[in-house]
Design an enzyme around this catalytic site. Sequence first.
Site, PDB file in Angstrom:
ATOM      1  N   ALA A  17       0.858  -1.199   0.000  1.00 50.11           N
ATOM      2  CA  ALA A  17       0.000   0.000   0.000  1.00 50.11           C
ATOM      3  C   ALA A  17       0.891   1.245   0.000  1.00 50.11           C
ATOM      4  CB  ALA A  17      -0.913  -0.011   1.217  1.00 50.11           C
ATOM      5  N   ARG A  18       1.920   1.219   0.827  1.00 50.26           N
ATOM      6  CA  ARG A  18       2.825   2.373   0.921  1.00 50.26           C
ATOM      7  C   ARG A  18       3.627   2.574  -0.361  1.00 50.26           C
ATOM      8  NH1 ARG A  18       3.417   4.654   5.712  1.00 50.26           N
ATOM      9  NH2 ARG A  18       2.087   3.769   7.319  1.00 50.26           N
ATOM     10  N   ARG A  19       3.979   1.455  -1.012  1.00 54.68           N
ATOM     11  CA  ARG A  19       4.807   1.563  -2.216  1.00 54.68           C
ATOM     12  C   ARG A  19       3.995   2.056  -3.417  1.00 54.68           C
ATOM     13  NH1 ARG A  19       7.627  -3.833  -3.465  1.00 54.68           N
ATOM     14  NH2 ARG A  19       7.524  -3.937  -1.217  1.00 54.68           N
ATOM     15  N   SER A  37      -8.368  -0.607   7.321  1.00 54.88           N
ATOM     16  CA  SER A  37      -7.380  -1.389   8.050  1.00 54.88           C
ATOM     17  C   SER A  37      -8.128  -2.297   9.023  1.00 54.88           C
ATOM     18  CB  SER A  37      -6.467  -0.418   8.808  1.00 54.88           C
ATOM     19  OG  SER A  37      -5.655  -1.108   9.707  1.00 54.88           O
ATOM     20  N   ARG A  38      -7.406  -3.226   9.660  1.00 56.13           N
ATOM     21  CA  ARG A  38      -8.085  -4.050  10.662  1.00 56.13           C
ATOM     22  C   ARG A  38      -8.272  -3.278  11.963  1.00 56.13           C
ATOM     23  NH1 ARG A  38      -3.845  -8.601  10.600  1.00 56.13           N
ATOM     24  NH2 ARG A  38      -2.667  -6.689  10.300  1.00 56.13           N
ATOM     25  N   HIS A  80      -7.457 -12.232   0.045  1.00 59.44           N
ATOM     26  CA  HIS A  80      -7.968 -11.572  -1.167  1.00 59.44           C
ATOM     27  C   HIS A  80      -9.394 -11.995  -1.530  1.00 59.44           C
ATOM     28  CE1 HIS A  80      -3.628 -10.737  -2.831  1.00 59.44           C
ATOM     29  NE2 HIS A  80      -3.896 -10.073  -1.734  1.00 59.44           N
ATOM     30  N   LYS A  98      -1.581  -9.395  -6.397  1.00 57.83           N
ATOM     31  CA  LYS A  98      -1.320 -10.738  -6.879  1.00 57.83           C
ATOM     32  C   LYS A  98      -0.955 -11.664  -5.732  1.00 57.83           C
ATOM     33  CE  LYS A  98       2.588 -11.008  -6.240  1.00 57.83           C
ATOM     34  NZ  LYS A  98       3.555 -10.770  -5.149  1.00 57.83           N
ATOM     35  N   ASP A 179       3.792 -16.078  -4.150  1.00 53.90           N
ATOM     36  CA  ASP A 179       4.337 -14.725  -4.178  1.00 53.90           C
ATOM     37  C   ASP A 179       5.095 -14.410  -5.466  1.00 53.90           C
ATOM     38  OD1 ASP A 179       4.535 -12.390  -2.280  1.00 53.90           O
ATOM     39  OD2 ASP A 179       6.565 -12.517  -3.062  1.00 53.90           O
TER      40      ASP A 179
HETATM   41  N1  NAP Z   1       3.036  -5.701  -6.856  1.00 53.28           N
HETATM   42  C1  NAP Z   1       4.088  -5.730  -6.070  1.00 53.28           C
HETATM   43  O1  NAP Z   1       5.157  -5.216  -6.373  1.00 53.28           O
HETATM   44  C2  NAP Z   1       3.971  -6.355  -4.739  1.00 53.28           C
HETATM   45  C3  NAP Z   1       5.021  -6.272  -3.818  1.00 53.28           C
HETATM   46  C4  NAP Z   1       4.815  -6.787  -2.550  1.00 53.28           C
HETATM   47  C5  NAP Z   1       3.619  -7.379  -2.228  1.00 53.28           C
HETATM   48  N2  NAP Z   1       2.632  -7.483  -3.162  1.00 53.28           N
HETATM   49  C6  NAP Z   1       1.357  -8.111  -2.842  1.00 53.28           C
HETATM   50  O2  NAP Z   1       0.642  -7.254  -1.987  1.00 53.28           O
HETATM   51  C7  NAP Z   1      -0.068  -7.996  -1.010  1.00 53.28           C
HETATM   52  C8  NAP Z   1       0.312  -7.483   0.367  1.00 53.28           C
HETATM   53  O3  NAP Z   1       1.704  -7.578   0.518  1.00 53.28           O
HETATM   54  P1  NAP Z   1       2.458  -6.684   1.636  1.00 53.28           P
HETATM   55  O4  NAP Z   1       3.891  -6.923   1.482  1.00 53.28           O
HETATM   56  O5  NAP Z   1       1.929  -5.302   1.627  1.00 53.28           O
HETATM   57  O6  NAP Z   1       1.939  -7.469   2.922  1.00 53.28           O
HETATM   58  P2  NAP Z   1       1.940  -7.045   4.428  1.00 53.28           P
HETATM   59  O7  NAP Z   1       2.713  -5.774   4.598  1.00 53.28           O
HETATM   60  O8  NAP Z   1       2.306  -8.234   5.224  1.00 53.28           O
HETATM   61  O9  NAP Z   1       0.393  -6.794   4.701  1.00 53.28           O
HETATM   62  C9  NAP Z   1      -0.289  -5.727   4.103  1.00 53.28           C
HETATM   63  C10 NAP Z   1      -1.372  -5.255   5.050  1.00 53.28           C
HETATM   64  O10 NAP Z   1      -2.436  -6.186   5.044  1.00 53.28           O
HETATM   65  C11 NAP Z   1      -3.065  -6.172   6.330  1.00 53.28           C
HETATM   66  N3  NAP Z   1      -3.027  -7.526   6.868  1.00 53.28           N
HETATM   67  C12 NAP Z   1      -1.967  -8.216   7.312  1.00 53.28           C
HETATM   68  N4  NAP Z   1      -2.339  -9.438   7.734  1.00 53.28           N
HETATM   69  C13 NAP Z   1      -3.662  -9.502   7.544  1.00 53.28           C
HETATM   70  C14 NAP Z   1      -4.629 -10.512   7.776  1.00 53.28           C
HETATM   71  N5  NAP Z   1      -4.306 -11.678   8.317  1.00 53.28           N
HETATM   72  N6  NAP Z   1      -5.899 -10.252   7.453  1.00 53.28           N
HETATM   73  C15 NAP Z   1      -6.240  -9.064   6.921  1.00 53.28           C
HETATM   74  N7  NAP Z   1      -5.361  -8.075   6.674  1.00 53.28           N
HETATM   75  C16 NAP Z   1      -4.083  -8.305   6.972  1.00 53.28           C
HETATM   76  C17 NAP Z   1      -2.263  -5.240   7.208  1.00 53.28           C
HETATM   77  O11 NAP Z   1      -2.888  -3.968   7.148  1.00 53.28           O
HETATM   78  P3  NAP Z   1      -3.735  -3.465   8.401  1.00 53.28           P
HETATM   79  O12 NAP Z   1      -2.873  -3.693   9.600  1.00 53.28           O
HETATM   80  O13 NAP Z   1      -3.972  -2.065   8.068  1.00 53.28           O
HETATM   81  O14 NAP Z   1      -4.989  -4.280   8.440  1.00 53.28           O
HETATM   82  C18 NAP Z   1      -0.947  -5.179   6.504  1.00 53.28           C
HETATM   83  O15 NAP Z   1      -0.238  -4.013   6.786  1.00 53.28           O
HETATM   84  C19 NAP Z   1       0.282  -9.459  -1.248  1.00 53.28           C
HETATM   85  O16 NAP Z   1      -0.757 -10.091  -1.928  1.00 53.28           O
HETATM   86  C20 NAP Z   1       1.532  -9.412  -2.102  1.00 53.28           C
HETATM   87  O17 NAP Z   1       1.618 -10.477  -3.036  1.00 53.28           O
HETATM   88  C21 NAP Z   1       2.790  -6.968  -4.385  1.00 53.28           C
END
Ligand code: NAP
Length: 332
Positions: A17-19, A37-38, A80, A98, A179
């Site tokens: 989200a931040r990126r 957010s949760r 998702h 994804k 991933d």
């Molecule tokens: N396109 C790209 O370049 C890229 C790169 C990295 C990741 N991704 C994808 O983005 C998604 C998230 O990756 P991320 O690295 O951002 O993950 P992350 O930092 O571990 O989690 C993202 C956010 O999801 C919420 N969350 C965490 N665990 C949860 C749970 N059990 N149930 C519900 N919400 C939960 C949290 O937000 P809250 O605390 O606010 O609820 C957390 O900050 C994945 O599907 C990954 O494949 C894509």
Amino acid sequence: MADSTVRWAIVGTGGIARRTLGDLRLVPRAEIVAVCSRSEESADAFAAEWGIERGYADFTALCADMTVDAIYIATPHGTHFRYASEALRAGKHVLCEKPLTMTAAEARELKSLSVEQDVFLMEAMWMKFAPSMRRALELVESGAIGTPMFVQAGLGYPVPGDGPERFWVAELGGGALFDMGVYTIALAHLFLGVPDAVSTIGEIRPDDVDLHESYTLSYMNGATAQLTTSITYAIPPRGSVGGTAGSIAFGEMLFAPRSLRLMTGTPPQPPRIEDIEFEQEGAGYVPMFRAACEAILAGDREHPFHPVSATIEVLETMELVRAQLIAQRDAS
Ligand SMILES: NC(=O)c1ccc[n+]([C@@H]2O[C@H](COP(=O)([O-])OP(=O)(O)OC[C@H]3O[C@@H](n4cnc5c(N)ncnc54)[C@H](OP(=O)(O)O)[C@@H]3O)[C@@H](O)[C@H]2O)c1
């Protein structure tokens, strides 16, 4: 839709989200109006930090917000399907990180919902929207490398055992394949299509979190894709495609390559090499967000660069790879 602007909400306040948020803001007809957010504290803190109007700690309440047109799901894979299905049922357009879901059946269900509700649905497969990837497709379609017969791709990071949970917890979609395999298989599907056979060697834990795998996709016309992914060792994030008259090698990173090398010519002539560089917009997500916004504003349910059928096909291949990993583990 307010004045031809897509009003977005983001779910999740973590790494991706931040990126990506800054890139979504670079899209002229996109506005970010809410974050979910949760926890209320984290929603409010994120909203304040990024200047977003509303923070929600209740996804159902977000879905009831009539000022939200589209929801970008940026949470771990295992969440998702739940979020996307609820959002689609509420009539929201969905762009989901994804992999879209953890099974092909779930993705089919989401596709049916998007058709029923007449709303947009897409997996955030930014790689396919990168200018380098679009150029490579044009080159292939123009016959620059002849018939594509070979794809090679790898992605791997030694993720620490105490690193992000989403890599290590099965319910969140842990493992290398969900991933990273989603990119390598998507690349093979893009240039070679759906394989006729899959052959895998790798390691998967008893809880079904896969550590690393090397998989070959084979095609009846003789084409092959050699793909490798890992969360225990590093694999340079690169890909290439070879054909009967030349090859294209993508520069790093495979998710959004900034360059490609076109090599053509057949022996005895020396190869002709052309290196092409591409400008990156923002952090590389802008072309995908722009495409999603344009499709939504045009009233489309999918984007032709990455229709849900392509997501489903990749998930089907991923299921074959996982099944082989599990079968090998259980037989040993
Ligand atoms: N396109 C790209 O370049 C890229 C790169 C990295 C990741 N991704 C994808 O983005 C998604 C998230 O990756 P991320 O690295 O951002 O993950 P992350 O930092 O571990 O989690 C993202 C956010 O999801 C919420 N969350 C965490 N665990 C949860 C749970 N059990 N149930 C519900 N919400 C939960 C949290 O937000 P809250 O605390 O606010 O609820 C957390 O900050 C994945 O599907 C990954 O494949 C894509």
